[in-house]
Scaffold this motif. Structure first.
Motif, PDB file in Angstrom:
ATOM      1  N   VAL A  84       0.841  -1.208   0.000  1.00 28.84           N
ATOM      2  CA  VAL A  84       0.000   0.000   0.000  1.00 28.84           C
ATOM      3  C   VAL A  84       0.872   1.253   0.000  1.00 28.84           C
ATOM      4  O   VAL A  84       0.642   2.186  -0.782  1.00 28.84           O
ATOM      5  CB  VAL A  84      -0.957  -0.008   1.217  1.00 28.84           C
ATOM      6  CG1 VAL A  84      -1.693   1.306   1.339  1.00 28.84           C
ATOM      7  CG2 VAL A  84      -1.934  -1.169   1.108  1.00 28.84           C
ATOM      8  N   ALA A  85       1.886   1.276   0.866  1.00 35.91           N
ATOM      9  CA  ALA A  85       2.781   2.434   0.934  1.00 35.91           C
ATOM     10  C   ALA A  85       3.531   2.627  -0.385  1.00 35.91           C
ATOM     11  O   ALA A  85       3.690   3.754  -0.860  1.00 35.91           O
ATOM     12  CB  ALA A  85       3.763   2.285   2.087  1.00 35.91           C
ATOM     13  N   TRP A 132       2.508   1.677  -3.337  1.00 36.28           N
ATOM     14  CA  TRP A 132       1.551   2.154  -4.340  1.00 36.28           C
ATOM     15  C   TRP A 132       1.285   3.647  -4.174  1.00 36.28           C
ATOM     16  O   TRP A 132       1.226   4.383  -5.155  1.00 36.28           O
ATOM     17  CB  TRP A 132       0.252   1.353  -4.237  1.00 36.28           C
ATOM     18  CG  TRP A 132      -0.778   1.805  -5.220  1.00 36.28           C
ATOM     19  CD1 TRP A 132      -0.768   1.599  -6.572  1.00 36.28           C
ATOM     20  CD2 TRP A 132      -1.950   2.551  -4.932  1.00 36.28           C
ATOM     21  NE1 TRP A 132      -1.876   2.166  -7.136  1.00 36.28           N
ATOM     22  CE2 TRP A 132      -2.621   2.767  -6.152  1.00 36.28           C
ATOM     23  CE3 TRP A 132      -2.497   3.059  -3.763  1.00 36.28           C
ATOM     24  CZ2 TRP A 132      -3.802   3.471  -6.224  1.00 36.28           C
ATOM     25  CZ3 TRP A 132      -3.679   3.756  -3.841  1.00 36.28           C
ATOM     26  CH2 TRP A 132      -4.324   3.958  -5.061  1.00 36.28           C
ATOM     27  N   LEU A 133       1.140   4.078  -2.923  1.00 35.81           N
ATOM     28  CA  LEU A 133       0.899   5.505  -2.674  1.00 35.81           C
ATOM     29  C   LEU A 133       2.110   6.353  -3.060  1.00 35.81           C
ATOM     30  O   LEU A 133       1.963   7.469  -3.555  1.00 35.81           O
ATOM     31  CB  LEU A 133       0.540   5.742  -1.209  1.00 35.81           C
ATOM     32  CG  LEU A 133      -0.813   5.197  -0.750  1.00 35.81           C
ATOM     33  CD1 LEU A 133      -0.955   5.343   0.764  1.00 35.81           C
ATOM     34  CD2 LEU A 133      -1.947   5.898  -1.480  1.00 35.81           C
ATOM     35  N   ALA A 134       3.312   5.843  -2.830  1.00 33.86           N
ATOM     36  CA  ALA A 134       4.528   6.615  -3.086  1.00 33.86           C
ATOM     37  C   ALA A 134       4.995   6.554  -4.535  1.00 33.86           C
ATOM     38  O   ALA A 134       5.483   7.546  -5.067  1.00 33.86           O
ATOM     39  CB  ALA A 134       5.645   6.138  -2.170  1.00 33.86           C
TER      40      ALA A 134
END
Length: 133
Positions: A24-25, A27-29
């Protein structure tokens, strides 16, 4: 050593959670590239630590005095594998390098923290207990 390897299950469980969080991190970054690169780094760290444990346990059955040597050899080998993996990611998918590297760091921190908590709570005798009692 069987008792001392009891930390593998909790470490793998926490590494799995860390891989999900890293996806998730990542993908967000960094988008889609980060979504696979960050958990891949976590997986590399977890497999490296588990491999070290298995290698040290295997050599312990041969001679206890060889465990430090095996631990140092596996440490050096893990560094070489990590550098080769980082170089490969950099040369094939440069956008994935940063999430992959952070995944390795995060995976190592999570694994070591879980192992430290397990060791703190574990009841491991520091002397050899007689099995006949």
């Amino acid at each position: 050593m069987r008792t001392a390897r009891g930390f593998l299950k909790p470490c793998f469980a926490v590494a799995g959670i860390a891989a999900a969080v890293a996806a998730v991190a990542g993908w967000l970054a960094a988008g889609g590239v980060g979504a696979w690169a960050a958990p891949a780094g976590v997986a590399l760290a977890a497999l490296g630590f588990a491999g070290s444990v298995q290698a040290v346990a295997a050599v312990e059955r041969i001679d206890l005095r060889l465990t430090l040597l095996m631990a140092l050899i596996t440490y050096a080998l893990k560094l070489v594998v990590a550098l080769i993996a980082l170089w490969t990611v950099r040369s094939t998918v440069p956008d994935a390098l940063l999430p992959f590297a952070w995944g390795i760091v995060g995976g190592a921190v999570v694994w070591l923290a879980t192992q430290a908590v397990w060791a703190y709570k574990a009841k491991i005798p520091y002397i050899e207990l007689d099995q006949r009692s």
